[in-house]
Design a protein around this motif. Structure first.
Motif, PDB file in Angstrom:
ATOM      1  N   SER A   1      40.396  78.443 -24.093  1.00  0.00           N
ATOM      2  CA  SER A   1      40.733  79.581 -24.946  1.00  0.00           C
ATOM      3  C   SER A   1      41.401  79.113 -26.237  1.00  0.00           C
ATOM      4  CB  SER A   1      41.654  80.546 -24.196  1.00  0.00           C
ATOM      5  OG  SER A   1      41.008  81.063 -23.056  1.00  0.00           O
ATOM      6  N   VAL A   2      42.229  78.081 -26.115  1.00  0.00           N
ATOM      7  CA  VAL A   2      42.871  77.522 -27.311  1.00  0.00           C
ATOM      8  C   VAL A   2      41.810  76.990 -28.265  1.00  0.00           C
ATOM      9  CG1 VAL A   2      44.349  75.661 -28.169  1.00  0.00           C
ATOM     10  CG2 VAL A   2      45.047  76.994 -26.168  1.00  0.00           C
ATOM     11  N   VAL A   3      40.860  76.242 -27.738  1.00  0.00           N
ATOM     12  CA  VAL A   3      39.792  75.674 -28.568  1.00  0.00           C
ATOM     13  C   VAL A   3      38.988  76.795 -29.224  1.00  0.00           C
ATOM     14  CG1 VAL A   3      37.624  74.392 -28.489  1.00  0.00           C
ATOM     15  CG2 VAL A   3      39.635  73.516 -27.304  1.00  0.00           C
TER      16      VAL A   3
ATOM     17  N   SER B   1      39.903  67.109 -30.702  1.00  0.00           N
ATOM     18  CA  SER B   1      39.857  66.072 -31.728  1.00  0.00           C
ATOM     19  C   SER B   1      38.972  66.496 -32.889  1.00  0.00           C
ATOM     20  CB  SER B   1      39.323  64.767 -31.120  1.00  0.00           C
ATOM     21  OG  SER B   1      40.128  64.341 -30.068  1.00  0.00           O
ATOM     22  N   SER B   2      37.875  67.195 -32.564  1.00  0.00           N
ATOM     23  CA  SER B   2      36.973  67.675 -33.620  1.00  0.00           C
ATOM     24  C   SER B   2      37.681  68.676 -34.514  1.00  0.00           C
ATOM     25  CB  SER B   2      35.729  68.305 -33.006  1.00  0.00           C
ATOM     26  OG  SER B   2      35.018  67.358 -32.243  1.00  0.00           O
ATOM     27  N   ILE B   3      38.486  69.554 -33.919  1.00  0.00           N
ATOM     28  CA  ILE B   3      39.224  70.544 -34.718  1.00  0.00           C
ATOM     29  C   ILE B   3      40.160  69.857 -35.698  1.00  0.00           C
ATOM     30  CG2 ILE B   3      41.003  72.341 -34.565  1.00  0.00           C
ATOM     31  CD1 ILE B   3      39.642  73.230 -31.946  1.00  0.00           C
ATOM     32  N   ILE B   4      40.850  68.828 -35.200  1.00  0.00           N
ATOM     33  CA  ILE B   4      41.767  68.100 -36.085  1.00  0.00           C
ATOM     34  C   ILE B   4      40.995  67.441 -37.225  1.00  0.00           C
ATOM     35  CG2 ILE B   4      43.371  66.166 -36.210  1.00  0.00           C
ATOM     36  CD1 ILE B   4      44.155  66.808 -33.304  1.00  0.00           C
ATOM     37  N   LEU B   5      39.899  66.798 -36.898  1.00  0.00           N
ATOM     38  CA  LEU B   5      39.107  66.106 -37.922  1.00  0.00           C
ATOM     39  C   LEU B   5      38.516  67.102 -38.920  1.00  0.00           C
ATOM     40  CD1 LEU B   5      37.270  63.440 -35.728  1.00  0.00           C
ATOM     41  CD2 LEU B   5      39.192  63.079 -37.296  1.00  0.00           C
TER      42      LEU B   5
ATOM     43  N   LEU C   1      45.572  75.077 -42.400  1.00  0.00           N
ATOM     44  CA  LEU C   1      44.828  73.953 -41.819  1.00  0.00           C
ATOM     45  C   LEU C   1      45.752  73.006 -41.057  1.00  0.00           C
ATOM     46  CD1 LEU C   1      42.399  73.291 -44.795  1.00  0.00           C
ATOM     47  CD2 LEU C   1      41.768  74.097 -42.507  1.00  0.00           C
ATOM     48  N   CYS C   2      46.945  72.823 -41.577  1.00  0.00           N
ATOM     49  CA  CYS C   2      47.921  71.974 -40.843  1.00  0.00           C
ATOM     50  C   CYS C   2      48.326  72.630 -39.533  1.00  0.00           C
ATOM     51  CB  CYS C   2      49.140  71.735 -41.724  1.00  0.00           C
ATOM     52  SG  CYS C   2      48.808  70.661 -43.140  1.00  0.00           S
ATOM     53  N   CYS C   3      48.517  73.964 -39.558  1.00  0.00           N
ATOM     54  CA  CYS C   3      48.881  74.674 -38.311  1.00  0.00           C
ATOM     55  C   CYS C   3      47.766  74.607 -37.285  1.00  0.00           C
ATOM     56  CB  CYS C   3      49.221  76.122 -38.645  1.00  0.00           C
ATOM     57  SG  CYS C   3      50.795  76.329 -39.505  1.00  0.00           S
ATOM     58  N   LEU C   4      46.518  74.704 -37.748  1.00  0.00           N
ATOM     59  CA  LEU C   4      45.388  74.592 -36.818  1.00  0.00           C
ATOM     60  C   LEU C   4      45.359  73.223 -36.163  1.00  0.00           C
ATOM     61  CD1 LEU C   4      42.507  76.356 -38.818  1.00  0.00           C
ATOM     62  CD2 LEU C   4      43.693  77.201 -36.784  1.00  0.00           C
ATOM     63  N   SER C   5      45.615  72.183 -36.915  1.00  0.00           N
ATOM     64  CA  SER C   5      45.630  70.828 -36.357  1.00  0.00           C
ATOM     65  C   SER C   5      46.740  70.667 -35.332  1.00  0.00           C
ATOM     66  CB  SER C   5      45.809  69.803 -37.488  1.00  0.00           C
ATOM     67  OG  SER C   5      44.720  69.877 -38.394  1.00  0.00           O
ATOM     68  N   MET C   6      47.921  71.228 -35.653  1.00  0.00           N
ATOM     69  CA  MET C   6      49.039  71.123 -34.707  1.00  0.00           C
ATOM     70  C   MET C   6      48.778  71.936 -33.440  1.00  0.00           C
ATOM     71  SD  MET C   6      51.074  68.999 -36.059  1.00  0.00           S
ATOM     72  CE  MET C   6      52.444  69.195 -34.944  1.00  0.00           C
ATOM     73  N   SER C   7      48.151  73.092 -33.591  1.00  0.00           N
ATOM     74  CA  SER C   7      47.856  73.908 -32.403  1.00  0.00           C
ATOM     75  C   SER C   7      46.912  73.191 -31.456  1.00  0.00           C
ATOM     76  CB  SER C   7      47.243  75.241 -32.824  1.00  0.00           C
ATOM     77  OG  SER C   7      48.181  76.034 -33.485  1.00  0.00           O
TER      78      SER C   7
END
Length: 910
Positions: A866-868, A648-652, A682-688
Motif C-alpha cells: 500500500s505504501v508503494v 528503490s525505484s521510487i527513490i531513483l 520529491l524529497c518526502c516521497l523518497s523518505m516515505s
C-alpha cells in the motif's frame, strides 16, 4: 510330646509347671502370632475338652487360671501355644508316637520329614469328607480320593534321598532317612506335623531347659499347598527347623519376619502372576475374569494380580471363588456370561479346578480363553477329560520342566516289585494317626511314571538343597566329613541354606534373601486334535539374570481362526481419538476425536487430549504436535525482493525528477507544478519509501517504532503540499478576484509553507506522543500452523487520531483538487491530484480489508505494498505528466502557450 504325664491325678499340677516352663521357651514365639487361627481351629480345640476324660483331667481353678493366660480376650480364641499344649496332651494320653505311612519311612543319621497330600479332600466319600462341624477326632485321610500325582511326588523324595545316600561326593559317611506323612487337612492333620517336633531318640516335645533341643527331623519337605504350609509352618519356625517346600508359592511365605526358616524351590506366585499378565498383554486381552479357590494360594494371587493389571490397562471384569458345593458352580458361569467375559484366569488348586472345568463341559461352555495356573496347567486328568476340547483355548503357566530324572523309572519299577503291604495292625493306631494307604499297593509303576512330572524336579532339588546345607554344616569334603563329633541342629541347616548354591542337572539352585528361587516358567498350550489334547510348550518366562518373556504364537491352535481373537471390552480407538470412559472399568469406553490444537499420546494417557505448546499446532485427530513456522517478510523472499525493488525505484525516480526539475526550474511547467514546493514533495516521497525497507526482515522494537511513523510523517507532508497546491490554483482562478485582500495576505505571509509546516508538525507531534506513551512493539500472532512476527499498533486511540488526521487531510486535498477540474489544462492539477488520491484511498482500503478478513504470512506484505502504491500514485498522477511535457512536448512548456490557455479560459462563458 510336652512332658511325660503318668497319672491323671497330677495333671493340673503338671500343666501348671509345664505352662510356666513353656512361657519362657522358644515355643512362646509362636504364641506371639505367627499363625492365624480360624474358627475351625477354635472349634477343633474346644472339642478336645468335651469328653468326660478331659473334664476329669482339666477341672479345677488352677488349670483354668493358667490356660486363661493363653486365650485371646478379644476373640475368645486359643493362641498358638494353647494349640500346641492341648493337642500335645491329647497325643500323650494316647501314644508316645505317631506312625508314618507304611513303607514310607527310612532310618538314618538325619531324618528329613515329608508332608504330602496323598489323599485329597475333593472326590472322597464317607464321614472323612465332612470337615465342618465335626467332632475333633483323628482324620481318616484314606477316605478321601487317592492322588497318584502326590504318590509320585513322594517317590521322587525317596528317590532323591536314596540317591544321596548312594553318593560318595555328597554327605560321605552320613546317611539320610525320611519319615513321610499323609497331610490331607490344614487343621485336622496336626498329629503328623507335631510328630516331627518330638525329641530325637526320646519322643515327646520337651520343655525348654536352656539346652539345645534336637527334634526328630533336620528339615521338612512339604506340604504342597500354601494354606497348609502357612498353617503348619509356625510350628517349625519357632525352632528354626528349615522347611523346603516344592508347591507352596504364596507371596506371604516370602516374609522372613513371619517365616524365618522357610525356603522353597518353586518360584513365588508374584512371578507366576506376572507371567499371566504378560500373556494377557501379549494378545491385548483386557477384559478378564479371575476365578480362584478358597485358600491362601488363590487369595494372595488375586491381590498381586489386581496390583499388576492396573499399570497394564487390564480390567478385572469379574472375580469369584469356586464354591465347595458343586451345585453352586453354575452361578459362576452365569455371571461370566452376564459380564460378557471371554478370558478366564483360573488360579486355583486342582481340587477346585476339576469340578469347575467339569461343570464348564456339562454346561457346554465354549469359545473361551482359559489361562491356567501352574497347579493344573499340566494336569493329566483334566486334559484327558471327554469333550475338554469344546471349552475353548487353554494357555497355561507351569514351572520349568526338566528331562526325566535319570534312574527314576528304574527306581519305581524296583519299588513296585519289592513292596508288600505293611499297614498298621493296631486299630487304635489307625484311628489315631489315619496313616493308611491301601491304594499305594495297587498303583502300578506305569501309572506313577506317566503322572504329571511338573513338580518332580522341584522336589528333587529341595531334598538336594537340604543335603548340600547339611554337607556344609558337617564340614564334609569329597571323601568324608571332617569332624564326626559335629552334631547338626536344624537352625544350623537353616543358616547354611541361605548360602546354598549348586548345580543340579545343569540348573543353578539357590535362594534369595526371601528364601525364593529364581523364577523360570514354561508357557504351555493344550493342543487338541481329533478330540485328543496334549501339552505343547509355546514359550517361557524367566527372571534371572534379567526378565525375559516370549511366546511362539504360530504353535497355538485357536478355537476359531488362525489368529488370536480380539477380546476387549471396547475396541481400540483410532489414531488421534481419546477414550471416554463409559462405566466403572477403564477398559470400557467410547472414542472422541481430539480437536484442533490438541493431540493424544496413547502410551502416556489414552483418556486425555493434550493441548499443544504455544509454538506448536496440530490438526484434529493428531497424535503429535508440529512446530509452528515462524513467518515474517524474509529479505530473500520473492515478494520482499519485489517490494524493495519498487521502493528503490521510487527513490531513483524521485531523484531523477528532482534533477530534471532543477534543470527546468524556470520553465512554466515547473513553476505551475509548485516550483520549490515540488522539490520538497520529491524529497518526502523518497523518505516515505524508506518505510518499505523497514517492513522487510524480522521486526525489532526499533523497527516497529519508526517504520509506520516514517511513512505517515513524510506522506502527510507530501499530502499537505498537494492540498496547498490545489487550494492555491483554485484561489487564483476563482477566489482571488472576489477576495483580493485575503489572497494578498496568503501570498505575502507564505501561507502555503505555514500550512505545510503546521500539518507536518502536528503529525510529527502525534507520532512522538504515540511512541512516547506506548508505541508499536514486536508481536507474535499465533495462527493455525504459523506464528506471524509483526508489530502492534501501540496506543490504539492515538493511532486512530493519526489515521483520522491523514484521512481528513486527504479528503481536503481531494476536495480542492476536484474544485479545479475545469481550470485551463496547463493549470489543471485537479485531475492529477484526484488520480493520486484515488490510488491512495483504494490501496489503504484494500489493506484494511485484507487485515480484517484474513490472517497469514501474506498479510505482512499488504502494508508495504500500500505504501508503494500510494507513492507511485503521486509520482504517476502528479509528476509524470509534467515530465512528459518537459521531455516529450517541450513546445507546450512555453510562456506563450500558457498565456493562450489562460485567455481561452477567461473568454469561456460562465
Amino acid at each position: 510330646m510336652l512332658s511325660v504325664v503318668t497319672t491323671n491325678a497330677k495333671v493340673s499340677k503338671k500343666v501348671k509347671e509345664q505352662v510356666a516352663g513353656i512361657e519362657g521357651s522358644k515355643v512362646e514365639r509362636v504364641a506371639v502370632g505367627q499363625m492365624p487361627l480360624v474358627d475351625e481351629a477354635a472349634a477343633f480345640l474346644q472339642g478336645y475338652m468335651e469328653p468326660a476324660e478331659w473334664r476329669e483331667d482339666f477341672q479345677g481353678p488352677v488349670l483354668e487360671e493358667e490356660l486363661g493366660r493363653f486365650w485371646t480376650p478379644s476373640t475368645k480364641k486359643p493362641t498358638m501355644l494353647f494349640l500346641v499344649v492341648m493337642v500335645s496332651f491329647h497325643l500323650v494320653k494316647q501314644s508316645d508316637t505317631c506312625s508314618s505311612l507304611p513303607r514310607l519311612s527310612l532310618d538314618g543319621d538325619y531324618i528329613v520329614g515329608g508332608l504330602f497330600q496323598l489323599h485329597e479332600k475333593y472326590g472322597g466319600t464317607g464321614p472323612a469328607t465332612d470337615t465342618e462341624n465335626r467332632k475333633p477326632e483323628v482324620l481318616q485321610c484314606h477316605r478321601f480320593k487317592f492322588s497318584s500325582a502326590s504318590y509320585q511326588q513322594i517317590q521322587v523324595m525317596r528317590f532323591a534321598i536314596e540317591e544321596i545316600n548312594n553318593s560318595s561326593l555328597l554327605l560321605p559317611g552320613v546317611s539320610l532317612g525320611y519319615e513321610i506323612f499323609d497331610y490331607c487337612s490344614d487343621l485336622l492333620s496336626y498329629g503328623a506335623a507335631l510328630d516331627f517336633l518330638t525329641q530325637k531318640g526320646r519322643g515327646g516335645i520337651p520343655v525348654w531347659n536352656g539346652t539345645n533341643y534336637r527334634p526328630k527331623v533336620i528339615s521338612v519337605t512339604g506340604p504342597f499347598g500354601s494354606s497348609q504350609t502357612i498353617s503348619v509352618a509356625p510350628l517349625y519356625m519357632s525352632e528354626m527347623i528349615p522347611m523346603v517346600t516344592h508347591g507352596a508359592s504364596s507371596v506371604q511365605l516370602s516374609s522372613k519376619n513371619r517365616f524365618p526358616s522357610f525356603f522353597r524351590t518353586i518360584p513365588s506366585d508374584k512371578y507366576q502372576v506376572e507371567s499371566i499378565v504378560r500373556i494377557l498383554r501379549q494378545f491385548n486381552w483386557n477384559w478378564v475374569a479371575f476365578i480362584g479357590g478358597d485358600n491362601d494360594y488363590s487369595r494372595d494371587a488375586l491381590t498381586v494380580f489386581q496390583d499388576k493389571i492396573r499399570p497394564a490397562n487390564i480390567c478385572l471384569a469379574y472375580q469369584d471363588t469356586i464354591p465347595q458345593n458343586q451345585s453352586f458352580i453354575g452361578r459362576l458361569f452365569n455371571n461370566i456370561a452376564m459380564f460378557n467375559v471371554q478370558v478366564i484366569v483360573v488360579f486355583a488348586n486342582v481340587e477346585f479346578v476339576i469340578p469347575f472345568i467339569q461343570k464348564a463341559i456339562d454346561l457346554r461352555v465354549k469359545e473361551k480363553i482359559w489361562i491356567a495356573s501352574e497347579t493344573w496347567s499340566m494336569n493329566q486328568e483334566l486334559i484327558k477329560k471327554s469333550q475338554i476340547e469344546r471349552i475353548g483355548t487353554v494357555l497355561g503357566v507351569t514351572v520349568q520342566r526338566h528331562k526325566d530324572l535319570r534312574g527314576f523309572d528304574e527306581f519305581i519299577n524296583n519299588t513296585v516289585k519289592s513292596r508288600h503291604e505293611n499297614a498298621c495292625t493296631d486299630m487304635d493306631l489307625k484311628e489315631r494317626c489315619g496313616q493308611i494307604c491301601s491304594d499305594c499297593n495297587s498303583t502300578s509303576a506305569q501309572t506313577i511314571i506317566e503322572e504329571d512330572p511338573t513338580y518332580s524336579f522341584v522336589i528333587y532339588s529341595a531334598v538336594y538343597a537340604v543335603a548340600h546345607a547339611l554337607h556344609s554344616v558337617l564340614q564334609c569334603g569329597t571323601r568324608n566329613c571332617a569332624n564326626s563329633e559335629i552334631i547338626a541342629y536344624p537352625y544350623m541347616v537353616t543358616e547354611a541354606l541361605k548360602q546354598v548354591k549348586f548345580k543340579l542337572d545343569n540348573q543353578s539352585i539357590e535362594f534369595d534373601e526371601n528364601g525364593d528361587p529364581p523364577a523360570h516358567y514354561d508357557i504351555v498350550h493344550w493342543d487338541c486334535k481329533n478330540k485328543t489334547c496334549s501339552n505343547v510348550d509355546i514359550g517361557s518366562y524367566v527372571t534371572n539374570p534379567t526378565p525375559s518373556f516370549h511366546i511362539n504364537e504360530t504353535l497355538i491352535h485357536w478355537f476359531e481362526g488362525t489368529k488370536a481373537p480380539v477380546l476387549q471390552c471396547s475396541s481400540e480407538c483410532k489414531s488421534g481419538s481419546r477414550r471416554v470412559q463409559t462405566g466403572f472399568h477403564t477398559c470400557c469406553f467410547e472414542c472422541e476425536i481430539c480437536s484442533d490444537g490438541k493431540y493424544i499420546n496413547h502410551t502416556a494417557d489414552p483418556y486425555s487430549c493434550i493441548a499443544c505448546q504455544k509454538d506448536e499446532w496440530a490438526r484434529n485427530g493428531s497424535t503429535s504436535c508440529t512446530k509452528r513456522s515462524i513467518e515474517y517478510l524474509h529479505s530473500d523472499a520473492s515478494l520482499a525482493i519485489f517490494l524493495m525493488f519498487q521502493a528503490s525505484s521510487i527513490i531513483l525516480i524521485s531523484m531523477a525528477i528532482l534533477v530534471l526539475f532543477l534543470c527546468k526550474k524556470d520553465t512554466p511547467v515547473v513553476k505551475s507544478a509548485g516550483g520549490r514546493l515540488c522539490f520538497f514533495m520529491l524529497c518526502c516521497l523518497s523518505m516515505s519509501s524508506i518505510s518499505v525497507f523497514l517492513h522487510i526482515g524480522k521486526p525489532t522494537e526499533a523497527i516497529c517504532t519508526v517504520r509506520n511513523s516514517v511513512f505517515v510523517v513524510f506522506y502527510v507532508a507530501c499530502l499537505s503540499c498537494l492540498a496547498v497546491r490545489s487550494f492555491q490554483i483554485v484561489c487564483i482562478f476563482k477566489m482571488a478576484a472576489k477576495l483580493p485582500k485575503a489572497y494578498d495576505f496568503w501570498v505575502k505571509h507564505g501561507g502555503q509553507w505555514i500550512t505545510i509546516i503546521t500539518t507536518t508538525v502536528i503529525m510529527l507531534f502525534l507520532c512522538i506522543l504515540w511512541i512516547a506513551i506506548e508505541g508499536p512493539r514486536p508481536n507474535q500472532i499465533t495462527l493455525y500452523s504459523e506464528i506471524i512476527l509483526d508489530c502492534t499498533y501501540g496506543v490504539i486511540p492515538i493511532f486512530y487520531v493519526i489515521v483520522l488526521f491523514a484521512v481528513l487531510l486527504g479528503i481536503a486535498c481531494f476536495s480542492f483538487a476536484y474544485m479545479g477540474t475545469d481550470l485551463p489544462k496547463n493549470y489543471n492539477e485537479g485531475k492529477s491530484i484526484t488520480f493520486s488520491l484515488l490510488i491512495f484511498f483504494i490501496s489503504w482500503v484494500i489493506s484494511l480489508t485484507v487485515h480484517l478478513s484474513t490472517k497469514g504470512k501474506h498479510t505482512l506484505s499488504v502494508n508495504p505494498f500500500s505504501v508503494v502504491c500510494s507513492l507511485y500514485g503521486i509520482l504517476f498522477g502528479y509528476f509524470f505528466p509534467k515530465c512528459y511535457i518537459i521531455i516529450i512536448t517541450p513546445e507546450r512548456n512555453t510562456a506563450a502557450y500558457f498565456q493562450t490557455a489562460i485567455q481561452s479560459y477567461t473568454l469561456q462563458p460562465r
